[in-house]
Design a protein around this motif. Structure first.
Motif, PDB file in Angstrom:
ATOM      1  N   UNK A  55       7.603  -9.919   9.077  1.00 54.35           N
ATOM      2  CA  UNK A  55       6.586  -8.646   9.631  1.00 54.35           C
ATOM      3  C   UNK A  55       6.471  -7.735   8.539  1.00 54.35           C
ATOM      4  N   UNK A  56       5.257  -7.350   8.205  1.00 58.96           N
ATOM      5  CA  UNK A  56       4.948  -6.296   7.298  1.00 58.96           C
ATOM      6  C   UNK A  56       5.401  -4.808   7.659  1.00 58.96           C
ATOM      7  N   UNK A  57       6.099  -4.250   7.064  1.00 55.31           N
ATOM      8  CA  UNK A  57       6.968  -2.890   7.101  1.00 55.31           C
ATOM      9  C   UNK A  57       6.314  -1.900   6.490  1.00 55.31           C
ATOM     10  N   UNK A  58       5.543  -0.859   6.983  1.00 57.21           N
ATOM     11  CA  UNK A  58       4.993   0.126   6.286  1.00 57.21           C
ATOM     12  C   UNK A  58       5.608   1.441   6.238  1.00 57.21           C
ATOM     13  N   UNK A  59       5.275   2.297   5.454  1.00 53.82           N
ATOM     14  CA  UNK A  59       6.144   3.427   5.324  1.00 53.82           C
ATOM     15  C   UNK A  59       5.083   4.463   4.780  1.00 53.82           C
ATOM     16  N   UNK A  60       5.557   5.830   4.655  1.00 51.58           N
ATOM     17  CA  UNK A  60       4.858   6.958   4.534  1.00 51.58           C
ATOM     18  C   UNK A  60       5.575   7.765   3.651  1.00 51.58           C
ATOM     19  N   UNK A  61       4.997   8.436   2.601  1.00 49.19           N
ATOM     20  CA  UNK A  61       5.567   9.424   1.761  1.00 49.19           C
ATOM     21  C   UNK A  61       5.741  10.631   2.467  1.00 49.19           C
ATOM     22  N   UNK A  62       6.839  11.113   2.235  1.00 45.08           N
ATOM     23  CA  UNK A  62       6.969  12.368   3.004  1.00 45.08           C
ATOM     24  C   UNK A  62       7.045  12.436   4.607  1.00 45.08           C
ATOM     25  N   UNK A  63       7.006  11.197   5.214  1.00 42.32           N
ATOM     26  CA  UNK A  63       6.806  11.156   6.549  1.00 42.32           C
ATOM     27  C   UNK A  63       5.511  11.504   7.118  1.00 42.32           C
ATOM     28  N   UNK A  64       4.655  12.106   6.437  1.00 40.41           N
ATOM     29  CA  UNK A  64       3.331  12.608   6.760  1.00 40.41           C
ATOM     30  C   UNK A  64       2.167  12.054   6.049  1.00 40.41           C
ATOM     31  N   UNK A  65       2.435  11.405   4.966  1.00 36.04           N
ATOM     32  CA  UNK A  65       1.490  10.978   4.106  1.00 36.04           C
ATOM     33  C   UNK A  65       0.531   9.567   4.446  1.00 36.04           C
ATOM     34  N   UNK A  66      -0.432   9.170   3.563  1.00 33.06           N
ATOM     35  CA  UNK A  66      -1.202   7.940   4.113  1.00 33.06           C
ATOM     36  C   UNK A  66      -0.040   6.638   4.064  1.00 33.06           C
ATOM     37  N   UNK A  67      -0.196   6.095   5.242  1.00 27.45           N
ATOM     38  CA  UNK A  67       0.820   4.653   5.279  1.00 27.45           C
ATOM     39  C   UNK A  67       0.538   3.847   4.154  1.00 27.45           C
TER      40      UNK A  67
END
Length: 156
Positions: A55-67
């Protein structure tokens, strides 16, 4: 909207079921084996044999940035049906097929209102271990925390 106790998204016991499923996903295989051995469970058949995929895991910079795509992670899933009717499902990070099947059996047992209290009691030691692990991780993280004091320069 009608509520269906077997559907975790329709209200009813959905939040409680999600909590039990999350606990089973986070608990160790040993904890799930101990919980299941404390219960009288009927025979079960695989609806879908345990299988592992990515499964592809996504993240966000700073918790509210672009995925953004962080990377792929291994996920194992299982689906079973107990001999007396209820179906159980489980997903967890990693490749342990036996753990996924045990979690699916516990999910199916939990869905029976007559068995629910016994399943929750059997999972209590696992819940304590998971909580202790979270607390230890929080202590380790807190030990590395740096508090910065900001001084404002005033114009006297």
């Amino acid at each position: 909207m009608t509520t269906n106790p077997r559907d975790p998204e329709s209200g009813g016991d959905g939040a409680a079921r999600r909590a039990v499923m999350a606990l089973c996903a986070e608990a160790s295989r040993t904890d799930l084996e101990a919980a299941l051995s404390a219960l009288d469970s009927p025979a079960s058949a695989d609806l879908r044999p345990p299988e592992t995929g990515l499964v592809m895991a996504t993240g966000r910079i700073g918790g509210d940035g672009r995925p953004f795509n962080l990377g792929e992670v291994s996920v194992t899933r299982a689906a079973i049906r107990l001999a007396d009717g209820p179906a159980g499902f489980a997903y967890h990070l990693g490749r342990d097929r036996t753990k996924a099947r045990l979690a699916a059996i516990l999910d199916a047992l939990w869905q029976d209102p007559a068995r629910r209290a016994r399943v929750e009691a059997a999972l209590e030691p696992a819940a304590r271990r998971v909580e202790a692990s979270r607390a230890q991780a929080a202590r380790r993280t807190a030990a590395t925390r740096v508090d910065f004091l900001t001084l404002a320069r005033g114009e006297d």
